[in-house]
Design an enzyme around this catalytic site. Structure first.
Site, PDB file in Angstrom:
ATOM      1  N   GLY A 116      60.034  18.856  71.919  1.00 13.34           N
ATOM      2  CA  GLY A 116      59.725  19.659  70.076  1.00 13.34           C
ATOM      3  C   GLY A 116      58.704  19.136  69.144  1.00 13.34           C
ATOM      4  N   ARG A 117      58.606  17.987  69.036  1.00 16.44           N
ATOM      5  CA  ARG A 117      57.372  17.337  68.015  1.00 16.44           C
ATOM      6  C   ARG A 117      55.998  18.478  68.550  1.00 16.44           C
ATOM      7  NH1 ARG A 117      59.478  13.538  70.902  1.00 16.44           N
ATOM      8  NH2 ARG A 117      58.565  11.821  71.501  1.00 16.44           N
ATOM      9  N   HIS A 166      46.430   9.758  41.609  1.00 17.54           N
ATOM     10  CA  HIS A 166      46.524   9.315  40.564  1.00 17.54           C
ATOM     11  C   HIS A 166      47.740   8.526  40.753  1.00 17.54           C
ATOM     12  CE1 HIS A 166      43.669  11.330  38.543  1.00 17.54           C
ATOM     13  NE2 HIS A 166      43.744  11.671  39.092  1.00 17.54           N
ATOM     14  N   GLU A 203      57.831   9.702  66.020  1.00 18.62           N
ATOM     15  CA  GLU A 203      59.108   9.767  67.132  1.00 18.62           C
ATOM     16  C   GLU A 203      57.680   9.415  68.390  1.00 18.62           C
ATOM     17  OE1 GLU A 203      60.806  13.397  66.820  1.00 18.62           O
ATOM     18  OE2 GLU A 203      62.989  12.467  66.721  1.00 18.62           O
ATOM     19  N   LYS A 237      65.561  24.211  70.953  1.00 18.80           N
ATOM     20  CA  LYS A 237      65.065  23.678  72.190  1.00 18.80           C
ATOM     21  C   LYS A 237      66.626  23.796  73.233  1.00 18.80           C
ATOM     22  CE  LYS A 237      62.678  20.953  74.682  1.00 18.80           C
ATOM     23  NZ  LYS A 237      61.913  19.829  75.515  1.00 18.80           N
ATOM     24  N   GLU A 269      72.339  20.425  62.519  1.00 22.29           N
ATOM     25  CA  GLU A 269      72.292  20.945  61.773  1.00 22.29           C
ATOM     26  C   GLU A 269      72.155  22.311  61.952  1.00 22.29           C
ATOM     27  OE1 GLU A 269      71.223  18.144  63.362  1.00 22.29           O
ATOM     28  OE2 GLU A 269      71.097  16.683  61.916  1.00 22.29           O
ATOM     29  N   LYS A 328      73.589  10.100  65.936  1.00 17.18           N
ATOM     30  CA  LYS A 328      73.873  11.261  65.975  1.00 17.18           C
ATOM     31  C   LYS A 328      75.025  11.214  66.690  1.00 17.18           C
ATOM     32  CE  LYS A 328      70.297  14.290  67.808  1.00 17.18           C
ATOM     33  NZ  LYS A 328      69.604  15.147  68.870  1.00 17.18           N
TER      34      LYS A 328
HETATM   35  C1  G6Q Z   1      60.950  16.168  69.244  1.00 20.76           C
HETATM   36  C2  G6Q Z   1      62.127  15.950  68.674  1.00 20.76           C
HETATM   37  C3  G6Q Z   1      63.275  16.024  68.045  1.00 20.76           C
HETATM   38  C4  G6Q Z   1      64.159  18.631  67.844  1.00 20.76           C
HETATM   39  C5  G6Q Z   1      64.713  18.095  67.011  1.00 20.76           C
HETATM   40  C6  G6Q Z   1      65.389  20.151  67.695  1.00 20.76           C
HETATM   41  O1  G6Q Z   1      60.456  16.123  69.829  1.00 20.76           O
HETATM   42  O2  G6Q Z   1      63.191  16.526  69.860  1.00 20.76           O
HETATM   43  O3  G6Q Z   1      62.488  16.410  66.803  1.00 20.76           O
HETATM   44  O4  G6Q Z   1      63.007  19.061  67.982  1.00 20.76           O
HETATM   45  O5  G6Q Z   1      66.206  17.337  67.520  1.00 20.76           O
HETATM   46  O6  G6Q Z   1      65.538  20.004  68.725  1.00 20.76           O
HETATM   47  P1  G6Q Z   1      66.422  21.797  69.082  1.00 20.76           P
HETATM   48  O7  G6Q Z   1      65.027  22.424  69.183  1.00 20.76           O
HETATM   49  O8  G6Q Z   1      66.887  21.458  70.481  1.00 20.76           O
HETATM   50  O9  G6Q Z   1      67.642  22.039  67.540  1.00 20.76           O
END
Ligand code: G6Q
Length: 554
Positions: A281-282, A398, A367, A219, A225, A518
């Site tokens: 994001g989620r 199990h 989250e 996003k 990462e 972070k």
């Molecule tokens: C989700 C969070 C988080 C996000 C990641 C990746 O709700 O905001 O998990 O999706 O940190 O972020 P980017 O899509 O900006 O790389």
């Protein structure tokens, strides 16, 4: 920070949760219910298992094996009403900026709104933009799937690698696994998320760069990462294709809201698929973040999934709370967390294709609702989001089910199962389903000391073989795991999380809790990389761990 209408919608519901009439009534009611056994509840109401069920859009929920009476449900529904669930729902569906700490609307529901619907954000209808992106995704996926899109050397794309993390990874991974049955097996889908170099190395292992396409999903397009992995991918590709920079355009596409950063990376913005700041994001697997899903299963299946999401949205919005699946599940979660003190919820899909569903739900639930202050910034005086975890059945039986059956903790369970298998094989499915029913039965009713002894078990061994029962579970049953049903299931949990967030008066849509680590990591990176011994000013533990690492690293 909130818009006026949001503030109005919430302010009258912001008196402390514990002062609400329904909450106080639930506290008193709990004292009477906490020691009542499910055996008693079922014995006293032969139709309980038929009555305490709800069904919507082909998803059947049996909640009869929960430690509740009709009165409990009535009071929980009352709590939802007193908490303003209805106006909060309308605020979300209406595009109000309910994510107040980030001043954003929360409109994942717009991602699956049908063409022709109208959802306004700051006065603009966002539905046409959503469909424009979907159409572009469809066009792109078709070109990949038919082989029309060629790599730099003219070869067909055989491998698609999604690079992303968190919300830009877990949804795509889960959906790819869940819908593998519907996927084009000629296309090899892989996922890279971790900044651990092993993740990237294994993802490209054995692949030919000339047949590989990377989808960089981020996003913000600044996530450490993802950017680190995207640069590794760039270098890997260039090394494999003779260093020709022009190859980037044929082997990289981006999913992002940040066109400037995408261009800076060298990806043609014509190959960028956008989404919007009102998609968290989620909550983004049904946005362009689902591009890898669409490439794998095709546009028709992806759109069927969106339709499933939408059906559950409509159900959530229109159905009275006492028959509303996400509301009921959300309220039962509140009941166990806040009254019984349950700390976790186990999610147990009896469908191998849903093996990543618990991992996906961990982010969605924790989250979203892992918060300790209210929307107004006051410390809460009650438990909020429980810990979600799980594994597909029957494997869990199990291993950790022992603790659920005979341990000292109360662990409410969600069993998810399907009437029809996607891969019918002999008697397998009846055996699988027999285990679902057996587990919920055993958890609820257990096995008494008398029953154990009547089987001839010696006195000394009997206590070990007793199952006290009274362990609650939901059973979620659907016909078959189709793309549409997957959409419904995810939306069911999304709205259940929303319901709980409203009751707990927290912001389910921010994630400040991931920030501190972070920032600290960014500070530590140069301390690990500098040639000269750095002056460290952390605590003594962190300082000495850094020194030890510097001494040991190659
Ligand atoms: C989700 C969070 C988080 C996000 C990641 C990746 O709700 O905001 O998990 O999706 O940190 O972020 P980017 O899509 O900006 O790389």
């Amino acid at each position: 920070m909130a818009t006026h209408s949001t503030a109005e919608a919430t302010s009258k519901h912001l008196e402390t949760l514990k002062k609400r009439k329904a909450w106080r009534a639930l506290q008193a009611h709990y004292k009477g219910v906490r020691s009542v056994h499910l055996r008693t509840l079922f014995a006293g109401d032969p139709k309980r298992g038929e009555r305490m069920t709800a069904e919507a859009a082909g998803i059947f929920l049996d909640y009869s094996k929960n430690r509740v009476t009709d009165e409990t449900i009535k009071l929980l529904v009352q709590l939802a009403e007193e908490s303003g669930l209805r106006p909060r729902m309308e605020a979300m569906f209406g595009g109000e900026k309910i994510n107040v700490t980030e001043n954003r609307a929360v409109l994942h529901v717009a991602l699956r709104a049908p063409k022709g619907a109208s959802i306004l954000v700051d006065g603009e209808n966002v539905v046409p933009q959503v469909h424009a992106v979907l159409d572009r995704m469809e066009d792109f996926s078709k070109r990949i799937r038919t082989g029309e899109w060629k790599g730099h050397t003219g070869k067909r794309i055989r491998n698609v690698i999604n690079i992303g993390i968190g919300g830009s990874d877990l949804g795509p991974v889960m959906a790819y696994e869940a819908l593998k049955h519907y996927s084009d097996r000629g296309l090899n889908l892989r996922f890279v998320s971790n900044v651990d170099g092993t993740d990237f190395a294994e993802a490209v292992e054995g692949l030919d760069p000339s047949e590989t396409l990377f989808i960089v999903s981020s996003k913000t397009f600044t996530t450490l990462e993802t950017m680190t992995n995207a640069h590794a991918a760039r270098a890997w590709l260039l090394a494999g294709l003779g260093g020709d920079e022009k190859s980037i355009a044929r082997h990289f596409v981006a999913v992002s809201t940040n066109a400037a950063e995408v261009a800076k990376f060298g990806i043609d913005t014509a190959n960028m698929f956008g989404f919007w700041d009102w998609v968290g994001g989620r909550y983004s697997m049904d946005s362009a973040i689902g591009l890898s899903t669409m490439a794998a299963v095709g546009a028709e299946n992806f759109r069927a999934m969106l339709d499933g999401f939408h059906q559950m949205d409509e159900h959530f919005r229109a159905t009275p709370f006492e028959r509303n699946l996400p509301v009921l599940m959300g309220l039962l979660g509140v009941w166990y967390s806040d009254f019984f003190g349950a700390e976790t919820v186990a999610v147990l899909p009896y469908e191998q294709y849903l093996k990543r569903f618990p991992a996906y739900l961990q982010q969605l639930t924790m989250e979203s609702n892992g918060k300790h202050v209210t929307l107004e910034g006051a410390e809460v005086s009650y438990a909020t989001g429980p810990i979600y975890w799980g594994e597909p059945g029957t494997n869990g039986q199990h291993s950790f089910y022992q603790l659920i059956h005979q341990g000292t903790r109360l662990i409410p369970c969600d069993f998810i199962a399907f009437a029809k298998p996607l891969k019918p094989l002999g008697r397998h499915h009846d055996m699988l389903m027999a285990n679902v029913f057996a587990q919920t039965e055993a958890l609820a009713f257990g096995k008494t000391s008398e029953q154990v002894k009547a089987e001839g078990t010696p006195e000394w061994l009997a206590p070990h073989r007793v199952f006290e029962g009274n362990r609650p579970s939901n059973t979620i049953l659907a016909d078959r795991l189709t793309p549409e049903v997957l959409g419904k299931l995810v939306a069911l949990y999304e709205h259940s999380v929303f319901t709980q967030g409203v009751i707990w008066q927290i912001n389910s849509f921010d994630q400040w809790g991931v920030e501190l680590g972070k920032v600290l990591a960014q500070r530590i990176v140069p301390e690990l990389e500098s040639a000269a011994e750095p002056a460290l000013s952390h605590d003594s533990s962190t300082n000495s761990l850094i020194r030890r690492y510097r001494n040991l690293k190659e």
